[in-house]
Scaffold this active site. Structure first.
Site, PDB file in Angstrom:
ATOM      1  N   ILE A 283       0.861  -1.182   0.000  1.00 43.27           N
ATOM      2  CA  ILE A 283       0.000   0.000   0.000  1.00 43.27           C
ATOM      3  C   ILE A 283       0.891   1.225   0.000  1.00 43.27           C
ATOM      4  O   ILE A 283       1.742   1.385   0.874  1.00 43.27           O
ATOM      5  CB  ILE A 283      -0.919   0.030   1.239  1.00 43.27           C
ATOM      6  CG1 ILE A 283      -1.789  -1.242   1.301  1.00 43.27           C
ATOM      7  CG2 ILE A 283      -1.787   1.288   1.205  1.00 43.27           C
ATOM      8  CD1 ILE A 283      -2.752  -1.410   0.152  1.00 43.27           C
ATOM      9  N   LYS A 284       0.707   2.094  -0.991  1.00 44.27           N
ATOM     10  CA  LYS A 284       1.526   3.298  -1.086  1.00 44.27           C
ATOM     11  C   LYS A 284       0.887   4.439  -0.300  1.00 44.27           C
ATOM     12  O   LYS A 284      -0.281   4.772  -0.504  1.00 44.27           O
ATOM     13  CB  LYS A 284       1.709   3.718  -2.551  1.00 44.27           C
ATOM     14  CG  LYS A 284       2.588   2.780  -3.348  1.00 44.27           C
ATOM     15  CD  LYS A 284       2.737   3.226  -4.791  1.00 44.27           C
ATOM     16  CE  LYS A 284       3.720   4.355  -4.946  1.00 44.27           C
ATOM     17  NZ  LYS A 284       4.003   4.625  -6.389  1.00 44.27           N
ATOM     18  N   ILE A 285       1.684   5.029   0.564  1.00 41.40           N
ATOM     19  CA  ILE A 285       1.250   6.162   1.382  1.00 41.40           C
ATOM     20  C   ILE A 285       2.269   7.286   1.206  1.00 41.40           C
ATOM     21  O   ILE A 285       3.470   7.047   1.351  1.00 41.40           O
ATOM     22  CB  ILE A 285       1.151   5.768   2.866  1.00 41.40           C
ATOM     23  CG1 ILE A 285       0.101   4.669   3.054  1.00 41.40           C
ATOM     24  CG2 ILE A 285       0.830   6.987   3.731  1.00 41.40           C
ATOM     25  CD1 ILE A 285       0.022   4.124   4.480  1.00 41.40           C
TER      26      ILE A 285
END
Length: 372
Positions: free
Chosen positions: A141-143
């Site tokens: 998951i890219k944050i």
């Protein structure tokens, strides 16, 4: 099929080569598998701009759009369904790589809605939702590494979710990202998660730093300033790797976590396609070689590297002092580095948000057309 020798050499030097692109056509045609088989690709990254380009230009999504329109899905639900389906399919293609690398590679990244970049709670909620929807262990998951993103990183890691931290421009922010990761590991262990199953990378942007600083050096115009063009991006990345080694190889905090199975948060070089035609087209790949790193390579740069890329094994390790001298020289000629990094973060979030809004508009148009 045999691997391209240039890319194989890069992999052997410790660099995981990830493709900075994804589309349904790439998956269905077998082209993604070909990249794995012939170009040493062991991961895939996506971002809002990639999805906007893929979905708006391909007919491969038409049937799904019709189904979503018939079911009454709104535009946000439609985009979630379309993008997570692509990412899940890519995860399945890369599953053998994931298994063979003991979970180190074979990963696919999907980003939270960029409109949430400055909203911590909403970022956490969507990260958990995307993790559940895709439902694959080899997902990232890219944050974004905004101020609001930092606590979100900690909280998502604490849930046992693997995170790709994106939009990092300064070493100072990178150190905050590493702290957020370590805090998340502490919390994950307290929550009963297996730390050895939690992976993370920190995406440090390179070419955009040169683009902005070169523009300022051109405006200053002195011989000393012009001599520094094209040096900031590499120097910044090299200082970041020195910080990585301090945190994960020298300082005392990580060994305690490592004893419980925790893994280092690898440095990932992003934005590695050259934007200045005067620079070698493989500059940000060939000159960023070090063990336990990742390079996310756009298709055009990947093809260039396969043709004429080189491995400079001395390009990072041992270069911290020289890199700091570049930064000191930039300050002396009048470049406000703090302002550069603040601007790049703001612009980075803005560009992804613009791409997402374009995707929303294009998808809404397709939904409306499908409904007649």
């Amino acid at each position: 099929m045999s691997q391209n020798k240039n890319l194989a050499a890069l992999s052997e030097a410790g660099v995981s080569v990830w493709l900075d692109d994804l589309s349904r056509d790439l998956i269905r045609s077998g082209a993604l598998q070909d990249e794995i088989d012939t170009h040493s690709i062991v991961g895939v990254t996506t971002n809002p701009a990639i999805f906007q380009n893929s979905i708006s230009k391909s007919a491969s999504y038409a049937d799904q759009v019709k189904e979503l329109a018939a079911s009454g899905a709104d535009v946000d639900a439609a985009i979630t369904a379309i993008t997570t389906d692509d990412v899940r399919a890519a995860c399945d293609v890369l599953q053998p790589v994931f298994v063979d690398s003991d979970g180190h590679d074979g990963r696919v990244s999907i980003e939270v809605d960029p409109r949430l970049a400055n909203k911590t709670d909403e970022t956490v909620a969507q990260a958990i939702e995307l993790w559940k929807i895709v439902d694959r262990p080899n997902l990232f998951i890219k944050i974004p590494a905004t101020k609001a993103g930092l606590p979100a990183i900690t909280r998502v890691i604490a849930e046992g979710i693997s995170v790709n931290v994106t939009l990092i421009f300064s070493v100072e922010r990178y150190r905050e990202v590493m702290d957020a990761y370590l805090d998340g590991l502490d919390a994950a262990l307290r929550n009963g998660h297996d730390a050895s199953k939690i992976e993370s990378v920190a995406s440090f942007f390179v070419s955009r730093v040169d683009s902005e600083i070169d523009k300022r050096l051109d405006a200053i115009g002195t011989p000393e300033a012009l001599e520094l063009r094209g040096k900031a991006g590499l120097a910044n990345a090299r200082l970041a790797y020195a910080a990585y080694r301090e945190v994960f190889e020298t300082e005392t905090r990580f060994p305690d976590l490592q004893a419980h199975g925790a893994l280092p948060q690898r440095a990932l070089w992003a934005s590695t396609g050259t934007k200045n035609a005067d620079y070698p087209d493989t500059l940000y790949v060939s000159e960023l070689v070090a063990p336990n790193t990742v390079n996310t390579v756009p298709v055009k740069t990947l093809e260039a590297y396969a043709d004429h890329g080189w491995v400079n094994a001395d390009s990072i390790i041992g270069q911290a002092k020289a890199s700091q001298e570049v930064f000191d020289a930039l300050t002396r000629v009048g470049v406000d580095l703090a302002d550069v990094f603040e601007l790049l973060e703001t612009e980075g979030v803005g560009k992804f948000e613009d791409a997402w809004n374009d995707l929303l508009g294009a998808t809404q148009t397709q939904l409306d057309a499908a409904r007649g």
